[in-house]
Design a protein around this motif. Structure first.
Motif, PDB file in Angstrom:
ATOM      1  N   PRO A  14      -0.354  26.339 -46.984  1.00 33.79           N
ATOM      2  CA  PRO A  14      -1.272  25.233 -46.716  1.00 33.79           C
ATOM      3  C   PRO A  14      -2.600  25.483 -47.408  1.00 33.79           C
ATOM      4  N   GLU A  17      -8.669  25.792 -46.950  1.00 31.54           N
ATOM      5  CA  GLU A  17      -9.673  25.253 -46.037  1.00 31.54           C
ATOM      6  C   GLU A  17      -9.062  24.910 -44.677  1.00 31.54           C
ATOM      7  N   SER A  18      -7.778  24.514 -44.659  1.00 33.03           N
ATOM      8  CA  SER A  18      -7.116  24.233 -43.387  1.00 33.03           C
ATOM      9  C   SER A  18      -6.907  25.511 -42.589  1.00 33.03           C
ATOM     10  N   ALA A  21     -10.170  26.566 -41.159  1.00 34.43           N
ATOM     11  CA  ALA A  21     -10.571  25.727 -40.027  1.00 34.43           C
ATOM     12  C   ALA A  21      -9.863  26.152 -38.743  1.00 34.43           C
ATOM     13  N   LEU A  22      -8.633  26.653 -38.870  1.00 38.45           N
ATOM     14  CA  LEU A  22      -7.858  27.064 -37.706  1.00 38.45           C
ATOM     15  C   LEU A  22      -8.226  28.468 -37.225  1.00 38.45           C
ATOM     16  N   ARG A 180       1.360  21.352 -40.032  1.00 32.24           N
ATOM     17  CA  ARG A 180       0.554  20.936 -38.890  1.00 32.24           C
ATOM     18  C   ARG A 180      -0.797  21.640 -38.809  1.00 32.24           C
ATOM     19  N   VAL A 181      -1.119  22.469 -39.776  1.00 29.15           N
ATOM     20  CA  VAL A 181      -2.304  23.322 -39.649  1.00 29.15           C
ATOM     21  C   VAL A 181      -3.581  22.509 -39.475  1.00 29.15           C
ATOM     22  N   ALA A 182      -3.803  21.502 -40.329  1.00 32.32           N
ATOM     23  CA  ALA A 182      -5.032  20.708 -40.243  1.00 32.32           C
ATOM     24  C   ALA A 182      -5.111  19.956 -38.923  1.00 32.32           C
ATOM     25  N   GLU A 183      -3.996  19.371 -38.520  1.00 36.09           N
ATOM     26  CA  GLU A 183      -3.952  18.608 -37.263  1.00 36.09           C
ATOM     27  C   GLU A 183      -4.234  19.507 -36.067  1.00 36.09           C
ATOM     28  N   ALA A 185      -5.810  22.375 -36.024  1.00 40.74           N
ATOM     29  CA  ALA A 185      -7.200  22.830 -36.067  1.00 40.74           C
ATOM     30  C   ALA A 185      -8.132  21.795 -35.450  1.00 40.74           C
ATOM     31  N   GLU A 186      -7.905  20.528 -35.758  1.00 36.91           N
ATOM     32  CA  GLU A 186      -8.755  19.467 -35.210  1.00 36.91           C
ATOM     33  C   GLU A 186      -8.555  19.332 -33.703  1.00 36.91           C
TER      34      GLU A 186
END
Length: 227
Positions: A14, A17-18, A21-22, A180-183, A185-186
């Motif tokens: 991934p 940056e993702s 963020a996590l 799913r990493v970005a999702e 993290a948010e």
């Protein structure tokens, strides 16, 4: 069934940056943010106090009592990767120690998750090379039977695909699918923001019974108080 004797040189990771963020979030928060999924078995423990790691998985399938494939895996590491090592059957031998950690660190490895044993714990702590394992064991290993690198594995009951993100801290180890990493993290960030407000209320003495409006459901469920 696992492919045996295969090294996949190209895996999809991934965006950095993702992953970044996590990385700041704790394992418990990430697990909750994923709908209470992704945890490895709770016997996976940090080998020294304060160990923590987050990064993309380079997976290894080991044979019991044989660390040959860890040496093979080191060549496939890119900076920020975490080695995630499973075994074809249960084994607590000392697959990994100071020398392999030194080699992996030189390639940019962030740490190791291994459903097996490791050793040289004081040296690993001095290096601050985080390892999470099922055992600490001085028993040595051989280099005789091939396994695989960068194939899907099941590590401590958690499915791991090469390029997934693993996060480990004192609370355990969690695996986040690469897609799913970005999702996650948010979602984790929103959970942390919400918990900050709850923490203030708890510190001020407010009860969870009232904050979460539990009294009526408890009464309906038949809970009674007796003086």
């Amino acid at each position: 069934m696992h492919d045996i004797g295969v090294v996949h040189r190209s895996i999809t990771r991934p965006p950095r940056e993702s992953v970044e963020a996590l990385a700041p979030f704790g394992v418990s928060t990430i697990h909750e943010a994923m709908g209470r999924t992704g945890l490895m078995r709770p016997y996976m423990r940090p080998v020294y106090k304060g160990a923590r790691v987050a990064g993309t998985a380079v997976t290894v399938l080991l044979q019991p009592g044989d660390n040959w494939m860890l040496h093979v895996a080191v060549e496939q590491i890119q900076p920020g990767d975490v080695i995630v090592a499973a075994c074809t059957t249960e084994s607590e031998d000392g697959f990994f120690g100071e020398l392999l950690a030194t080699s992996a660190r030189a390639r940019g490895a962030a740490g190791l998750i291994i459903d097996g044993g490791c050793r040289d714990i004081d040296a690993l702590e001095a290096m601050d090379f985080p390892v999470f394992s099922r055992a600490i064991n001085s028993k040595g290993t051989v280099k005789a039977t091939v396994g695989s690198v960068n194939v899907p594995v099941v590590c401590a009951n958690a499915p791991v695909t090469p390029g997934d993100v693993v996060v480990a801290d004192t609370d355990g180890v969690v695996v986040v699918p690469a897609s799913r990493v970005a999702e996650v993290a948010e979602t984790a960030r929103r959970r942390e923001d919400a918990e900050a407000g709850k923490r203030e209320q708890f510190a001020a003495g407010r009860l969870g019974l009232d904050m979460y409006a539990m009294r009526e459901p408890l009464k309906a469920a038949g809970l009674t108080y007796v003086d």
